[in-house]
Design a protein around this motif. Sequence first.
Motif, PDB file in Angstrom:
ATOM      1  N   SER A 143      11.343   1.199  -1.921  1.00 51.09           N
ATOM      2  CA  SER A 143      11.758   1.174  -0.136  1.00 51.09           C
ATOM      3  C   SER A 143      10.512   2.312   0.213  1.00 51.09           C
ATOM      4  O   SER A 143      10.645   2.379   1.631  1.00 51.09           O
ATOM      5  N   ARG A 144      10.037   3.326  -0.677  1.00 58.52           N
ATOM      6  CA  ARG A 144       9.365   4.066  -0.156  1.00 58.52           C
ATOM      7  C   ARG A 144       7.966   3.740  -0.121  1.00 58.52           C
ATOM      8  O   ARG A 144       6.841   4.476   0.291  1.00 58.52           O
ATOM      9  N   THR A 145       7.653   2.374  -0.454  1.00 58.77           N
ATOM     10  CA  THR A 145       6.223   1.884  -0.562  1.00 58.77           C
ATOM     11  C   THR A 145       5.658   1.354   0.726  1.00 58.77           C
ATOM     12  O   THR A 145       6.752   0.923   1.548  1.00 58.77           O
ATOM     13  N   TYR A 146       4.391   1.404   1.066  1.00 54.44           N
ATOM     14  CA  TYR A 146       3.970   0.788   2.293  1.00 54.44           C
ATOM     15  C   TYR A 146       2.615   0.080   1.884  1.00 54.44           C
ATOM     16  O   TYR A 146       2.120   0.535   0.952  1.00 54.44           O
ATOM     17  N   LEU A 147       2.240  -0.618   2.699  1.00 60.24           N
ATOM     18  CA  LEU A 147       0.805  -1.243   2.574  1.00 60.24           C
ATOM     19  C   LEU A 147       0.120  -1.317   3.806  1.00 60.24           C
ATOM     20  O   LEU A 147       0.456  -1.428   4.763  1.00 60.24           O
ATOM     21  N   VAL A 148      -1.079  -1.164   3.626  1.00 63.55           N
ATOM     22  CA  VAL A 148      -2.257  -1.556   4.664  1.00 63.55           C
ATOM     23  C   VAL A 148      -2.872  -2.957   4.575  1.00 63.55           C
ATOM     24  O   VAL A 148      -3.412  -3.252   3.459  1.00 63.55           O
ATOM     25  N   ALA A 149      -2.792  -3.764   5.561  1.00 64.33           N
ATOM     26  CA  ALA A 149      -3.357  -4.976   5.536  1.00 64.33           C
ATOM     27  C   ALA A 149      -4.436  -5.033   6.585  1.00 64.33           C
ATOM     28  O   ALA A 149      -4.322  -4.637   7.741  1.00 64.33           O
ATOM     29  N   SER A 150      -5.462  -5.933   6.575  1.00 65.11           N
ATOM     30  CA  SER A 150      -6.179  -6.300   7.575  1.00 65.11           C
ATOM     31  C   SER A 150      -5.820  -7.018   8.952  1.00 65.11           C
ATOM     32  O   SER A 150      -4.516  -7.489   8.566  1.00 65.11           O
TER      33      SER A 150
END
Length: 84
Positions: free
Chosen positions: A70-77
Motif C-alpha cells: 500500500s506504500r508503493t506507487y508507480l509512474v506511467a507514461s
Amino acid sequence: MSVSETLISNHALTRMRQRSIPRIAIDLLLSLGKRQFTGHGCIIYHFDKQAKKRLTRAVGVSSQQSSHISRTYLVASVDESTII
C-alpha cells in the motif's frame, strides 16, 4: 491495464529490485490504485485511503499486512504504455 500489457523501463525494474516490489504489486496498483494525472506527461498510481480499502478486500489480509504494497506507487507514461 496489467503488467503483461505494459513495458517496464530499466529504471523501474531496478527500483522494483531495490525496493523488493513484486510484480503482483504493480498489477494491484494498476487495477485498484488511484490514477492521478500530473500534467507533465505522466500518470501516478498510488493507494489513497479508498484504494487501500479496496486492496485490503481484494487481497484478503489486514491493512497492516498489506502495508508494504500500500506504500508503493508507480509512474506511467501518459499513454500508459510504459512504467517509468
